[in-house]
Design a protein around this motif. Sequence first.
Motif, short mmCIF file in Angstrom:
data_model
loop_
_atom_site.label_atom_id
_atom_site.label_comp_id
_atom_site.label_asym_id
_atom_site.label_seq_id
_atom_site.Cartn_x
_atom_site.Cartn_y
_atom_site.Cartn_z
N TRP A 166 0.84 -1.19 0.00
CA TRP A 166 0.00 0.00 0.00
C TRP A 166 0.88 1.24 0.00
O TRP A 166 1.73 1.41 0.88
CB TRP A 166 -0.91 0.02 1.23
N VAL A 167 0.67 2.10 -0.98
CA VAL A 167 1.50 3.30 -1.14
C VAL A 167 0.59 4.52 -1.27
O VAL A 167 -0.58 4.41 -1.67
CB VAL A 167 2.42 3.19 -2.38
N HIS A 168 1.14 5.67 -0.93
CA HIS A 168 0.41 6.92 -1.10
C HIS A 168 0.30 7.23 -2.59
O HIS A 168 1.22 6.96 -3.36
CB HIS A 168 1.13 8.06 -0.37
N PRO A 169 -0.84 7.80 -3.04
CA PRO A 169 -0.98 8.07 -4.48
C PRO A 169 0.08 8.99 -5.05
O PRO A 169 0.40 8.92 -6.24
CB PRO A 169 -2.38 8.70 -4.58
N ALA A 170 0.67 9.87 -4.21
CA ALA A 170 1.72 10.75 -4.72
C ALA A 170 3.02 9.99 -5.00
O ALA A 170 3.86 10.46 -5.77
CB ALA A 170 1.99 11.88 -3.72
N LEU A 171 3.20 8.81 -4.38
CA LEU A 171 4.42 8.03 -4.55
C LEU A 171 4.23 6.82 -5.46
O LEU A 171 5.19 6.10 -5.75
CB LEU A 171 4.92 7.53 -3.19
N LYS A 172 3.02 6.60 -5.91
CA LYS A 172 2.72 5.35 -6.62
C LYS A 172 3.52 5.18 -7.89
O LYS A 172 4.10 4.11 -8.13
CB LYS A 172 1.22 5.30 -6.93
N GLN A 173 3.58 6.19 -8.74
CA GLN A 173 4.24 6.03 -10.03
C GLN A 173 5.73 5.72 -9.88
O GLN A 173 6.27 4.86 -10.59
CB GLN A 173 4.04 7.30 -10.88
#
Length: 289
Positions: A166-173
Amino acid sequence: KQAEKAVHQKKEQSKTKCRKARRRHINLVAEFNHRQRKNIWLETHIWHAKRFHMVKKWGYCLGNSPTEKSYRACYRAMTKHCLLQDLSYYCCLELKGKENELLKQLARICSIDTGLTFQEASCLSGRFEGSLNLYRADRYPEDMLGPVTFIWKPRDGSENRQLWIWVHPALKQDILRELKAIFQCTEPEEICLTEPVTTPIQEEKQMEVLMSLGSKRKKEDKDGEKAVPVKKIIGDGTRDPFQFYSWISQTTGIAISDRSMEILRYRLIGPLSHSVLTETLKAASVQTV
């Protein structure tokens, strides 16, 4: 001349009907799908929209601050009862493959010097959730990507394991790009879509329902059934619905899938959290053939 001018300036009569017609379920679902084209709504969006100031971040529409003073109530719930938070906007990355191969490559993006890793015995069994900081491959202590949480699916006797990160959407890419690089995963040949495949007839019916919001007559198809639009989840706030969401490695056999907005995530805080889960969730009877 004044009469002709008045005729040209006459506004068309509004097609919007009474509130009762606009609040019908068939019209609400079509309208909600139309309003989520740019910013995705969570499952609890309607509840939050009535009580919170909403903000648009990371492609989602999230509740930022309450509209009334509820800090004491939240603190009371955390200390004596139970407080629930919707964290479904966090992105879930799913990894499948052999356990040894997963641990070998995942060890390159984390370090035991910072705490536990993916090889922690309590987390590897699937009983507990772990958290750690990820780095670019073989670059520790430099080039930190960000914090993540993970949970392993319990063993079923096979050497293949399943891992959710599970990752934060700002770090996903950035994290997804690094995972694809270390596992040598490439895009599949065919484009996988998150939207269900609809026929031209079904699309025409959905557009008719959307254009006729507020009409008093109920739309019916040829079979006489009510044409109720289906609630759609068009991708998520961090990817386009027409992009790839599954990758596989031809050398290691590791598969990476983007499960964002497919798995809901809630956080329960408070001494009565376990009691709430016990009363809410009922164990299903497992039948083995």
